[in-house]
Write an enzyme that holds these catalytic residues in place. Structure first.
Site, PDB file in Angstrom:
ATOM      1  N   HIS A  40      45.057  37.152  36.284  1.00  0.00           N
ATOM      2  CA  HIS A  40      43.847  37.655  35.642  1.00  0.00           C
ATOM      3  C   HIS A  40      43.040  36.474  35.124  1.00  0.00           C
ATOM      4  CE1 HIS A  40      41.156  39.972  33.072  1.00  0.00           C
ATOM      5  NE2 HIS A  40      41.478  40.986  33.852  1.00  0.00           N
ATOM      6  N   ASP A  99      46.627  46.753  37.586  1.00  0.00           N
ATOM      7  CA  ASP A  99      46.726  47.373  38.907  1.00  0.00           C
ATOM      8  C   ASP A  99      48.124  47.320  39.499  1.00  0.00           C
ATOM      9  OD1 ASP A  99      44.012  48.061  39.086  1.00  0.00           O
ATOM     10  OD2 ASP A  99      43.496  46.001  39.597  1.00  0.00           O
TER      11      ASP A  99
HETATM   12  N1  CMC Z   1      48.950  35.268  43.771  1.00  0.00           N
HETATM   13  C1  CMC Z   1      49.154  33.956  44.019  1.00  0.00           C
HETATM   14  N2  CMC Z   1      48.455  32.974  43.434  1.00  0.00           N
HETATM   15  C2  CMC Z   1      47.489  33.316  42.574  1.00  0.00           C
HETATM   16  C3  CMC Z   1      47.228  34.659  42.246  1.00  0.00           C
HETATM   17  C4  CMC Z   1      47.997  35.651  42.896  1.00  0.00           C
HETATM   18  N3  CMC Z   1      47.788  36.957  42.627  1.00  0.00           N
HETATM   19  N4  CMC Z   1      46.219  34.722  41.361  1.00  0.00           N
HETATM   20  C5  CMC Z   1      45.857  33.463  41.116  1.00  0.00           C
HETATM   21  N5  CMC Z   1      46.633  32.601  41.845  1.00  0.00           N
HETATM   22  C6  CMC Z   1      46.572  31.134  41.828  1.00  0.00           C
HETATM   23  C7  CMC Z   1      45.388  30.625  42.629  1.00  0.00           C
HETATM   24  O1  CMC Z   1      45.743  30.339  43.962  1.00  0.00           O
HETATM   25  C8  CMC Z   1      45.025  29.378  41.848  1.00  0.00           C
HETATM   26  O2  CMC Z   1      45.909  28.339  42.216  1.00  0.00           O
HETATM   27  P1  CMC Z   1      45.370  26.792  42.245  1.00  0.00           P
HETATM   28  O3  CMC Z   1      44.958  26.481  40.824  1.00  0.00           O
HETATM   29  O4  CMC Z   1      46.550  26.030  42.700  1.00  0.00           O
HETATM   30  O5  CMC Z   1      44.223  26.772  43.195  1.00  0.00           O
HETATM   31  C9  CMC Z   1      45.338  29.736  40.397  1.00  0.00           C
HETATM   32  O6  CMC Z   1      46.333  30.761  40.467  1.00  0.00           O
HETATM   33  C10 CMC Z   1      44.132  30.275  39.621  1.00  0.00           C
HETATM   34  O7  CMC Z   1      43.544  31.325  40.400  1.00  0.00           O
HETATM   35  P2  CMC Z   1      41.991  31.591  40.470  1.00  0.00           P
HETATM   36  O8  CMC Z   1      41.672  32.358  41.697  1.00  0.00           O
HETATM   37  O9  CMC Z   1      41.242  30.315  40.229  1.00  0.00           O
HETATM   38  O10 CMC Z   1      41.843  32.491  39.178  1.00  0.00           O
HETATM   39  P3  CMC Z   1      40.669  33.494  38.883  1.00  0.00           P
HETATM   40  O11 CMC Z   1      40.624  33.636  37.413  1.00  0.00           O
HETATM   41  O12 CMC Z   1      39.414  33.042  39.547  1.00  0.00           O
HETATM   42  O13 CMC Z   1      41.116  34.852  39.593  1.00  0.00           O
HETATM   43  C11 CMC Z   1      42.069  36.974  39.981  1.00  0.00           C
HETATM   44  C12 CMC Z   1      41.654  35.952  38.922  1.00  0.00           C
HETATM   45  C13 CMC Z   1      42.429  38.270  39.279  1.00  0.00           C
HETATM   46  C14 CMC Z   1      40.887  37.260  40.912  1.00  0.00           C
HETATM   47  C15 CMC Z   1      43.279  36.422  40.776  1.00  0.00           C
HETATM   48  O14 CMC Z   1      44.366  36.226  39.911  1.00  0.00           O
HETATM   49  C16 CMC Z   1      43.668  37.333  41.940  1.00  0.00           C
HETATM   50  O15 CMC Z   1      43.082  37.222  43.024  1.00  0.00           O
HETATM   51  N6  CMC Z   1      44.651  38.257  41.718  1.00  0.00           N
HETATM   52  C17 CMC Z   1      45.008  39.242  42.724  1.00  0.00           C
HETATM   53  C18 CMC Z   1      43.990  40.367  42.732  1.00  0.00           C
HETATM   54  C19 CMC Z   1      44.164  41.282  41.524  1.00  0.00           C
HETATM   55  O16 CMC Z   1      45.258  41.711  41.190  1.00  0.00           O
HETATM   56  N7  CMC Z   1      43.024  41.634  40.910  1.00  0.00           N
HETATM   57  C20 CMC Z   1      42.989  42.595  39.786  1.00  0.00           C
HETATM   58  C21 CMC Z   1      42.590  41.946  38.499  1.00  0.00           C
HETATM   59  S1  CMC Z   1      42.862  43.020  37.076  1.00  0.00           S
HETATM   60  C22 CMC Z   1      41.894  44.423  37.334  1.00  0.00           C
HETATM   61  C23 CMC Z   1      40.449  44.156  37.520  1.00  0.00           C
HETATM   62  O17 CMC Z   1      39.873  43.245  36.949  1.00  0.00           O
HETATM   63  O18 CMC Z   1      39.835  44.896  38.238  1.00  0.00           O
END
Ligand code: CMC
Length: 431
Positions: free
Chosen positions: A308, A366
């Site tokens: 998140h 989720d």
């Molecule tokens: N699985 C594996 N690695 C992950 C994941 C994951 N679910 N989420 C983040 N990472 C890694 C990502 O690869 C990155 O690594 P690095 O720093 O080495 O490049 C690091 O963690 C930070 O990730 P980010 O994409 O920069 O973080 P963000 O804040 O931009 O993204 C997120 C947040 C929710 C989009 C992301 O964690 C994700 O894609 N999660 C899976 C989708 C998900 O479950 N979304 C629902 C969110 S809660 C409900 C809602 O808001 O609707």
């Protein structure tokens, strides 16, 4: 907004600029850069808004390090346990918990607006049968502005109020009908003697040939899912609603924009993607393979329902959701559910893995919601529509707050331009 007793100094070359700071009632101080471009001629750069407060708000507060989520000051776990969705709607919309009389009036108001304009039936029929219910919802909610002309004037407080109630009241009917259409069944009309969650369940699962008796335990679980999704501060879809609204667009158009944004798998679409992932994993033996894929930078796969932007400890909604999953499955007599078993084992495996610990990745709302929704009988394609239905009150509360704010102005971000500078047009035969 609180007074700005503090300030920060920014030096660019020989020049120094004083930037006012605002102290919130909770959360980090906020640097006010509104006059920066005018004074210093520079923009700030923050794609993804990781360090940017886009507005001030009094509705929802998240402390991501402590795993705290407050609506108007009340913790989400208390609301999930002691309150119910329509009471939380009232709280989000009007700022305080209602008295018994206020709640009764509010519930009556919502209940009396649940029907859709009958001509909207023809609108539904224009969609392909296999359309995703989110596609239908985006279209139908956007089309509401063509059916409810008397609540599209955003400068009229009464019309704003009517639009708000209409959207909250009609969203279960809109989502249930999107589902009914996609499975080729007749639409089931709302019933005023049922509560909000029971009405939704019945509109999804009854057929004209056989009514659906709502199990109060499932209705309570449904209501809790609505409550857990009701609002979440300035997330992508809420920011979309605010940005759309900043141009003066009507409320139905703005909420349709929010629904479209929510659909993406990084946001609300994650619940569908998560259950599909859990099913693809299939058995606990395959978990290490999927954990390895999630860690592999050359593989786009991510653990859905994990991570998140704001929560870096745990998502308090996920904690309640996990408890609910256990309760609902037990009450339904579903023992040894393989999807729940994979989910629990996957959670443990990921939490024990240094990759997820270092990046502070925890299960989000989720991760467990799909297990409950599937046990209730919903197909995965209905998971995100249920999120959209629940979040409508959050979008509307934020929209109302924004319209009432005298500082409200059109949202217009700038950019770091890295393209060509001016060049002369070259005739086609010379290229
Ligand atoms: N699985 C594996 N690695 C992950 C994941 C994951 N679910 N989420 C983040 N990472 C890694 C990502 O690869 C990155 O690594 P690095 O720093 O080495 O490049 C690091 O963690 C930070 O990730 P980010 O994409 O920069 O973080 P963000 O804040 O931009 O993204 C997120 C947040 C929710 C989009 C992301 O964690 C994700 O894609 N999660 C899976 C989708 C998900 O479950 N979304 C629902 C969110 S809660 C409900 C809602 O808001 O609707």
């Amino acid at each position: 907004m609180a007074d700005a007793p503090k300030s920060a100094k920014l030096s660019i070359g020989d020049d120094t600029y004083d930037l006012p700071m605002h102290s919130p009632t909770a959360g980090p101080d906020v640097l006010d850069i509104r006059k920066l471009y005018g004074q210093a001629g520079v923009f700030t750069y923050d794609p993804g808004y990781t360090s940017t407060a886009s507005c001030d708000s009094t509705i929802t507060f998240i402390d991501g390090d402590k795993g705290v989520l407050l609506h108007r000051g009340y913790p989400i776990d208390q609301l999930a346990e002691k309150s119910h969705y329509l009471e939380v709607c009232y709280l989000l919309l009007y700022g305080d918990l209602p008295s018994a009389k206020q709640l009764e009036e509010f519930e009556n108001l919502v209940t009396n607006h649940t029907m859709l304009h009958e001509q909207m039936v023809y609108f539904y029929r224009g969609f392909r049968r296999d359309a995703h219910p989110m596609a239908i919802m985006t279209g139908v909610v956007g089309a509401m502005s063509a059916f409810y002309h008397d609540s599209t004037d955003i400068h009229d407080a009464h019309q704003r109020e009517v639009a708000s109630i209409r959207l909250i009241a009609k969203m279960p009917t809109i989502a249930a009908w999107a589902y009914k259409f996609s499975i080729g069944q007749p639409f089931i009309y709302p019933r005023n003697d049922l509560d909000y969650a029971s009405n939704f369940l019945r509109m999804c699962f009854a057929v004209p040939a056989e009514d659906y008796e709502v199990n109060p335990i499932l209705s309570r679980a449904m209501d809790r899912i609505f409550t857990l999704h009701a609002d979440h501060e300035q997330n992508a879809s809420t920011s979309t609603v605010r940005l759309a609204s900043s141009s003066g667009a009507n409320p139905f158009a703005c909420i349709a924009a929010g629904i479209a944004c929510l659909w993406g798998p990084a946001h609300g679409g994650a619940n569908q993607a998560c259950l599909e992932m859990l099913k693809e994993i299939g058995s606990v033996e395959r978990i290490p393979e999927f954990i390895a894929r999630a860690k592999d930078k050359n593989d786009p796969f991510r653990l859905m329902g994990f991570g998140h932007r704001v929560y870096k400890n745990f998502d308090p909604r996920a904690t309640v959701m996990k408890q609910s999953a256990d309760e609902v499955l037990e009450l339904l007599g579903v023992e040894n559910n393989p999807v729940l078993a994979v989910a629990k084992e996957l959670e443990q495996a990921a939490l024990a893995d240094p990759y997820f610990a270092e990046k502070k990745l925890f299960p989000n709302v989720d991760f467990y919601s799909g297990v409950i929704l599937e046990a209730m009988g919903f197909p995965t394609s209905m998971f995100t529509p249920i999120f959209a239905l629940s979040r409508t009150v959050g979008w509307i509360s934020q929209w109302k707050e924004m319209i009432a704010d005298p500082q409200n102005k059109i949202g217009r971000p700038r950019q770091l331009y890295l393209g060509e500078t001016q060049r002369d047009y070259v005739d086609i035969e010379r290229r």
